[in-house]
Scaffold this motif. Structure first.
Motif, short mmCIF file in Angstrom:
data_model
loop_
_atom_site.label_atom_id
_atom_site.label_comp_id
_atom_site.label_asym_id
_atom_site.label_seq_id
_atom_site.Cartn_x
_atom_site.Cartn_y
_atom_site.Cartn_z
N ASP A 9 44.73 125.70 13.78
CA ASP A 9 43.89 124.64 13.24
C ASP A 9 44.29 123.34 13.91
N ASP A 10 43.34 122.41 14.05
CA ASP A 10 43.67 121.15 14.70
C ASP A 10 44.07 120.06 13.70
N LEU A 52 42.30 131.64 11.90
CA LEU A 52 41.72 130.92 13.03
C LEU A 52 40.57 130.00 12.58
N ASP A 53 40.73 128.72 12.83
CA ASP A 53 39.67 127.75 12.51
C ASP A 53 38.57 127.83 13.56
N ILE A 54 37.33 127.65 13.14
CA ILE A 54 36.22 127.64 14.10
C ILE A 54 36.21 126.36 14.92
N MET A 55 36.38 125.21 14.24
CA MET A 55 36.27 123.92 14.90
C MET A 55 37.60 123.53 15.53
N ASP A 60 36.52 126.49 21.25
CA ASP A 60 36.40 126.64 19.79
C ASP A 60 36.89 128.02 19.34
N GLY A 61 36.99 128.18 18.01
CA GLY A 61 37.52 129.40 17.44
C GLY A 61 36.70 130.63 17.75
N THR A 83 36.05 128.26 8.23
CA THR A 83 34.88 127.46 8.55
C THR A 83 34.70 126.38 7.50
N ALA A 84 34.39 125.17 7.96
CA ALA A 84 34.21 124.05 7.04
C ALA A 84 32.78 123.94 6.56
N LYS A 85 31.87 124.58 7.26
CA LYS A 85 30.45 124.36 6.97
C LYS A 85 29.95 125.21 5.81
#
Length: 247
Positions: A9-10, A52-55, A60-61, A83-85
């Motif tokens: 994750d960032d 694993l985060d997508i963003m 990207d993830g 995913t945050a969305k």
């Protein structure tokens, strides 16, 4: 055996929080904050599971997941996508590129830990048909290993305890959820199973109504099992109902 988990994750604060909770539950944690570092660490550290985060910055993830699945060293490592969305398209794309599960931000500590435990348990061995999760947890805590059992159906041989599948004389590499879905279909061969039944019995939680998840995994299985995936003979669609395994 201490399990190693790679968290990608960032957001430094989120990585710290996830790592702390995983370590408090007895896991060894390694971390990465971008896609290239994640690939490098995954290949060197051989984690038992990846969060694993997508963003992510740069790669990207989703692309990280694709590359992990193409590499023999990481092809079958369970992956939980963050995913945050929370939109269905993100979840579907994540599954299509090879993720085994997903969690939508914000999420609770217990939810993530439950999904981590569930995926790691499935890698060890599948729960006996009809057994409850609590019963399987009791077996885990007691150190009980279920007896080796083999399933055969048409060109398939499934080693349930070893989590290995052989089709037409060739060993197949299946992701954890793919193995679980195939095993459940074969155990219930000849029975038409609805998507909701498959969601409940294979995924088990938080997937009510998310039937696209089943369709994505069936398509992956057909690509690996069927001689002609466009004209499947083993996993057949029953229009308006679900799927049936015919041997």
């Amino acid at each position: 055996m201490v399990r190693k988990i790679l968290v990608v994750d960032d957001e430094a604060v989120l990585i710290e929080a996830i790592a702390y909770n995983l370590e408090q539950s007895g896991y060894l944690v390694v971390t990465a904050m971008d896609g290239m570092s994640a690939l490098d660490i995954a290949r060197k550290e051989s984690p038992d599971l990846i969060v694993l985060d997508i963003m992510l910055p740069g790669m990207d993830g989703l692309e990280v997941c694709r590359q992990l699945r193409r590499d023999d060293r990481t092809a079958t490592v369970p992956i939980i996508m963050l995913t945050a969305k929370g939109e269905e398209i993100d979840k579907v794309v994540g599954l299509e590129v090879g993720a085994d599960d997903y969690v939508t931000k914000p999420f609770g500590r217990r939810e993530l830990l439950a999904r981590v435990r569930a995926l790691l348990r499935r890698v060890d061995y599948p729960a006996p048909h009809g057994a409850s999760t609590s019963a399987q947890d009791s077996a885990d805590n007691a150190g009980i290993v279920p007896p080796r059992s083999m399933l055969t159906a048409g060109p398939l041989t499934i080693d349930q305890a070893g989590r290995r599948v052989n089709c037409r004389g060739q060993d197949l590499e299946l992701q954890p959820k793919q193995f679980d879905l195939l095993t459940y279909l074969v155990r219930n061969r000849g029975t038409v199973l609805t998507r909701d039944q498959l969601l409940h019995n294979v995924w088990g939680y938080d997937y009510a109504g998310d039937t696209r998840t089943v369709d994505v995994h069936v398509r992956w299985l057909r690509e690996k099992l069927e001689e002609d995936p466009a004209n499947p003979k083993l996993i057949q669609t029953v229009r308006g109902v679900g799927y049936v395994f015919r041997s």
